[in-house]
Enzyme design. Structure first.
Site, short mmCIF file in Angstrom:
data_model
loop_
_atom_site.label_atom_id
_atom_site.label_comp_id
_atom_site.label_asym_id
_atom_site.label_seq_id
_atom_site.Cartn_x
_atom_site.Cartn_y
_atom_site.Cartn_z
N GLY A 1 -5.83 -3.95 7.50
CA GLY A 1 -6.84 -2.91 7.55
C GLY A 1 -7.95 -3.10 8.56
NE ARG B 1 -10.03 -5.95 3.57
CZ ARG B 1 -8.91 -5.24 3.60
NH1 ARG B 1 -8.55 -4.58 2.52
NH2 ARG B 1 -8.19 -5.18 4.67
CB VAL B 2 -14.02 -1.33 1.84
CG1 VAL B 2 -13.33 0.02 1.99
CG2 VAL B 2 -14.84 -1.36 0.55
N GLY B 3 -10.86 -1.95 2.90
CA GLY B 3 -9.92 -1.86 4.02
C GLY B 3 -9.94 -0.50 4.69
CG ASP B 4 -6.36 0.55 6.72
OD1 ASP B 4 -6.28 -0.36 5.87
OD2 ASP B 4 -5.38 1.18 7.12
CB THR C 1 -0.86 -0.01 1.28
OG1 THR C 1 -1.81 -1.04 1.16
CG2 THR C 1 -1.59 1.31 1.51
N1 ASP Z 1 -4.16 -1.43 4.78
C1 ASP Z 1 -4.39 -2.10 3.54
C2 ASP Z 1 -5.72 -2.79 3.60
O1 ASP Z 1 -6.02 -3.42 4.59
C3 ASP Z 1 -3.34 -3.11 3.18
C4 ASP Z 1 -1.91 -2.67 3.41
O2 ASP Z 1 -1.67 -1.58 3.90
O3 ASP Z 1 -0.99 -3.43 3.08
O4 ASP Z 1 -6.44 -2.75 2.65
#
Ligand code: ASP
Length: 331
Positions: free
Chosen positions: A251, A225-228, A197
């Site tokens: 996330g 799915r949606v992350g942070d 990321t």
């Molecule tokens: N934070 C990102 C997510 O969970 C993944 C990452 O930072 O590697 O989508």
């Protein structure tokens, strides 16, 4: 002679005045954190490629700030370089979902106006961070998702591409391995599959702090799915009086612990420095919860923060006080 001395004195005064009045400025970026980032894992050429990419992105952002440009423009410039580089899990080179396609999330926040913009689950926007910026600057909303976000991006004149534009062999192979493993042991979140990321936080000469994050999320993510990363307060947060944060890591934990906001809130409520606040949240709160990852941030005084509880985090910074510095592994 006397005239010359006067001129010299005036010159010195002006110089000093400018020096005193000059606010620090700078940019800090990351290219993901993970326990797979350990010495010995990458070849010398791979290390060089990461360093070159992190340098290019930092310099792109810093060049904007040096000319008196905005923190917003600096963050966008840096993140676009990383989105274009297939080494990172953002833009081209992003990871694959369980359905075998690329789905991006991105967000941007302005620490002075508190304006924010985000897109989630988008599949055809060449630079998702520009779409987040467009949501922030040209829509009454904070987050747009999927098809709607793509229609908006098209109306804004942003570049759209076919989903296979983002394809890379490396990520596809990771997807295939995840698919295999998942049927055996449900370990699709294993270390191999979750770093890359990207994010940037900048402080400009006018004292504005802007933070942004862009990602493909996690390999083999399921069901939309949606992350942070696109969530303001989780993966991205900025307050020009307190500091700005861009996060990377698992996330689900960053959402549950409102990581980016919690760090900035600790500065506000507990009068901690941005470094102290970040260390507490990453090394205590997240470690106790079992969440892997890290953050980069910058304070209004130009204090650069890079904290992670994984073995490594791709990172770099450059400020008006400190020369370019690039890192990958822990101390
Ligand atoms: N934070 C990102 C997510 O969970 C993944 C990452 O930072 O590697 O989508």
């Amino acid at each position: 002679m006397r005239k010359l001395l006067w001129l010299l004195a005036i010159g010195l005064l002006v110089f000093n005045f400018q020096g005193m009045g000059q606010t620090p400025y700078g940019i800090v970026i990351h290219g993901g954190a993970g326990n797979g980032i350990v010495e010995g894992r990458f070849s010398a050429e791979e290390e060089e490629a990461y360093e070159a990419a992190l340098t290019e992105a930092t310099e792109a952002g810093y060049a904007v700030l040096e000319k008196g440009g905005s923190a917003e423009a600096a963050v966008i410039a840096a993140i676009k370089v990383l989105e274009d580089n297939p080494l990172f899990n953002a833009g081209k080179g992003a990871v694959f979902t369980a359905e075998g396609k690329v789905e991006h999330d991105a967000s941007l926040m302005h620490g002075t106006s508190k304006a924010a913009g985000a897109v989630a689950s988008v599949t055809t926007i060449r630079h998702p961070i520009e779409a987040a910026q467009a949501v922030m600057d040209h829509s009454p909303h904070v987050m747009l998702t999927g098809k709607g976000a793509e229609l908006f991006a098209r109306d804004q004149g942003l570049q759209l591409v076919e989903n296979n534009f983002f394809f890379t062999e490396k990520r596809y192979n990771q997807f295939l391995r995840a698919k295999e493993k998942r049927s055996e042991e449900r370990s699709y979140l294993s270390e191999d599959f979750k770093f890359g990321t990207v994010g940037a936080v900048a402080l400009d000469q006018e004292g504005h702090i802007v933070a942004g994050t862009s990602t493909g999320g996690m390999t083999y993510k399921l069901y939309g799915r949606v992350g942070d990363s696109p969530i303001i307060g989780a993966g991205t947060y900025a307050d020009s009086k307190l500091g700005g944060i861009s996060a990377t890591g698992h996330g689900e934990f960053f959402i549950r612990y409102a990581v980016a906001y919690d760090i900035v809130a600790r500065v506000n409520y507990l009068q901690e420095s941005l470094t102290q606040a970040a260390e507490h949240v990453i090394h205590t709160t997240l470690v106790e919860a079992g969440g892997d990852g890290g953050i980069v941030g910058i304070s209004p005084a130009g204090e650069v923060v890079m904290v992670f509880n994984t073995t490594g985090m791709f990172r770099a910074y450059q400020t008006s006080e400190q020369p370019l510095s690039v890192g990958m592994y822990g101390e």
